[in-house]
Design an enzyme around this catalytic site. Structure first.
Site, PDB file in Angstrom:
ATOM      1  N   ILE B  89       0.841  -1.193   0.000  1.00  0.00           N
ATOM      2  CA  ILE B  89       0.000   0.000   0.000  1.00  0.00           C
ATOM      3  C   ILE B  89       0.876   1.242   0.000  1.00  0.00           C
ATOM      4  O   ILE B  89       1.819   1.342   0.793  1.00  0.00           O
ATOM      5  CB  ILE B  89      -0.918   0.031   1.238  1.00  0.00           C
ATOM      6  CG1 ILE B  89      -1.779  -1.222   1.287  1.00  0.00           C
ATOM      7  CG2 ILE B  89      -1.798   1.266   1.222  1.00  0.00           C
ATOM      8  CD1 ILE B  89      -2.485  -1.417   2.604  1.00  0.00           C
ATOM      9  N   CYS B  90       0.554   2.182  -0.877  1.00  0.00           N
ATOM     10  CA  CYS B  90       1.291   3.453  -0.906  1.00  0.00           C
ATOM     11  C   CYS B  90       0.469   4.485  -0.156  1.00  0.00           C
ATOM     12  O   CYS B  90      -0.503   5.012  -0.687  1.00  0.00           O
ATOM     13  CB  CYS B  90       1.522   3.898  -2.346  1.00  0.00           C
ATOM     14  SG  CYS B  90       2.348   5.475  -2.463  1.00  0.00           S
ATOM     15  N   LEU B  91       0.848   4.721   1.084  1.00  0.00           N
ATOM     16  CA  LEU B  91       0.089   5.642   1.919  1.00  0.00           C
ATOM     17  C   LEU B  91       1.099   6.379   2.788  1.00  0.00           C
ATOM     18  O   LEU B  91       1.933   5.754   3.440  1.00  0.00           O
ATOM     19  CB  LEU B  91      -0.914   4.850   2.769  1.00  0.00           C
ATOM     20  CG  LEU B  91      -1.893   5.632   3.632  1.00  0.00           C
ATOM     21  CD1 LEU B  91      -2.700   6.591   2.786  1.00  0.00           C
ATOM     22  CD2 LEU B  91      -2.832   4.682   4.349  1.00  0.00           C
TER      23      LEU B  91
END
Lengths: 321, 178
Positions: B89-91
């Site tokens: 996840i790119c967060l």
């Protein structure tokens, strides 16, 4: 499980590791099974909602029809909107234009507000309003900010509701608005994505400030939301918010980072002007790492300098003169 | 080490106590290892993920909460900020914007918010990101909905709805009867 552990007892220590591994695998499998069961439960809940007829008629067709209907709903919900757009005339981009046309109005309103706030803040930094700072910060961190998201949703609803009025305005003053809109577009830079513009509009229309006295009690508690989004721009005006924090937030009995109880020294320790409390031990560990306050993500050193400027005005003047 | 354990125990208790507070999130701790968690989250409504249940895997580092937990999707999802194969996840809050004041529960909430508000300008799934960036929201939504049905929904509902997606038509009751 019991049998398993029983069988391991008499085994020599060498095979214990193997046994542990097996047991670990078994535990993992059990775990996965449990999760699958829960998932199935959830899914079956959803399914039951989707097709209530399922239990009554065992025939395939009615239940699947029901499902087919359920599936169509989501697709259909797009169509009426598209129709509305077409009915409103001009083109498919009508709605986009509308939102953009609202933008100059909204932004001019909000500019007025923020300029008032800013002029206030020039005279006394402590009394600066939040509005300016909020939109600055939230452009990149809107995902974190729950109330902002909720507000954005409301703003979206409002937009839908107000559209007839806006239509009326646009019909009477189309040329003016268009000119306005074009100017605004030029000013803001043509390559600025439309979504961003909309977002800024929404942010400006935020309903409640955290320290708003008129905020209804029925709304979800702000203190909880502070916990969720420690980085929101609300902490920007130190004086006001520190005051708010001290009044709203009960003093925690344990450190929110390590969960150890706060002793007397810890509880009188206020390292950051945002009001986020933690124990000395965690404070030291954070200073060794990146040195940012967990509450507002500002560097502890910078924050301290800020408090000197904002909070303790007299010593600062004394030094100056 | 001790601090992270104590903190995780507290979060565990909190999760147990507030099980009903957030019906969209189910956080479960591994029986044998408190540093391994799993979460089941419901896809937010009015998104292509609605109706789906997604499984997340948490790997908590020993420096937690000073270091963020590593989270990935175990359920396949078509989203610009989630790697399609690994589920990464790119967060920002899972990377440089992490704050020790966050909890596993709040991370789940942030991920649900990310599902509802994709950020196509920093994509991990380029196909999905490109669809959104080119303005083809309809294409994005139908792809995302299809994968939600394929991977995050029960089979019975899935089969009928997949048929619809496949044929690009909606099955009317009259068609079904004849």
């Amino acid at each position: 499980m019991d049998c398993d552990s029983f069988s391991h007892v008499p085994l020599p220590s060498l095979s214990k590791d193997l046994g542990k591994k097996k047991r670990g695998n078994r535990l993992a499998k059990l775990k996965q099974c449990k999760l699958d069961v829960r998932r199935q439960q959830w899914l079956s809940q959803i399914r039951n909602k989707g097709c209530k007829d399922d239990s009554i008629g065992r025939n395939e067709s009615p239940s699947s029809m029901q499902i087919a209907y359920g599936g169509n709903k989501s697709l259909d919900s797009f169509k009426p909107r598209a129709r509305e757009e077409e009915n409103e005339g001009l083109s498919i981009h009508n709605r986009d234009l509308e939102t953009l046309m609202i933008e100059p109005i909204c932004s001019s309103l909000c500019n007025n507000d923020s300029s008032k706030g800013l002029s206030g803040s020039n005279r006394g930094t402590n009394s600066s309003s939040c509005s300016g700072s909020v939109c600055d910060d939230e452009e990149d961190e809107c995902v974190d900010d729950w109330e902002a998201v909720a507000d954005a949703l409301n703003a979206d609803n409002d937009q839908h509701q107000h559209s007839p009025i806006v239509d009326h305005i646009t019909q009477s003053e189309t040329n003016v608005r268009l000119a306005d809109f074009e100017q605004a577009e030029k000013n803001s830079g043509v390559d600025l994505p439309e979504k961003e513009i909309r977002e800024t509009v929404r942010m400006n229309c935020q309903a409640w400030m955290p320290d708003d006295a008129f905020r209804p009690q029925t709304l979800p508690s702000l203190s909880k939301q502070h916990d969720i989004s420690p980085n929101s721009g609300w902490h920007c005006s130190h004086g006001v918010v520190t005051w708010a924090w001290q009044n709203i937030m009960p003093q925690p009995s344990s450190c929110p980072i390590c969960c150890e109880d706060l002793d007397v020294t810890d509880s009188s320790f206020l390292p950051c002007s945002c009001g986020f409390r933690l124990c000395l031990f965690c404070h030291k560990r954070i200073l060794e790492a990146d040195g940012r306050c967990p509450g507002c993500r500002k560097q502890y050193d910078l924050v301290k300098r800020d408090t000197c400027f904002n909070g303790g005005t007299t010593p600062f003047r004394a030094v100056n003169s | 080490m001790q601090a992270s354990r104590a903190r995780l125990f507290k979060e565990y208790k909190e999760v147990q106590r507030e099980k009903t507070a957030d019906p969209d999130i189910q956080l479960v701790c591994d029986d044998s290892n408190i540093f391994k968690w799993t979460a089941l989250i419901k896809g937010p409504s009015e998104t292509p993920f609605e109706g789906g249940v997604f499984q997340l895997a948490f790997a908590v580092p020993e420096q937690y909460p000073l270091q963020p937990p590593q989270v990935r999707f175990l359920t396949k999802i078509f989203h610009p900020n989630v790697h399609f194969k690994t589920g990464e996840i790119c967060l920002d809050i899972l990377k440089n914007a992490w704050s020790p004041a966050w909890t596993l529960q709040s991370v789940c909430r942030a991920i649900i918010a990310l599902m509802a508000h994709p950020e196509p300008d920093s994509p991990l799934n380029c196909d999905s990101g490109n669809l959104l960036r080119s303005g083809d929201t309809r294409g994005y939504q139908s792809m995302a909905r299809m994968y939600t049905r394929l991977a995050a929904m029960p089979k019975k509902v899935r089969s009928v709805e997949l048929l619809q997606v496949w044929h690009g038509t909606t099955i009317q009751p009259s068609n079904m009867l004849s």
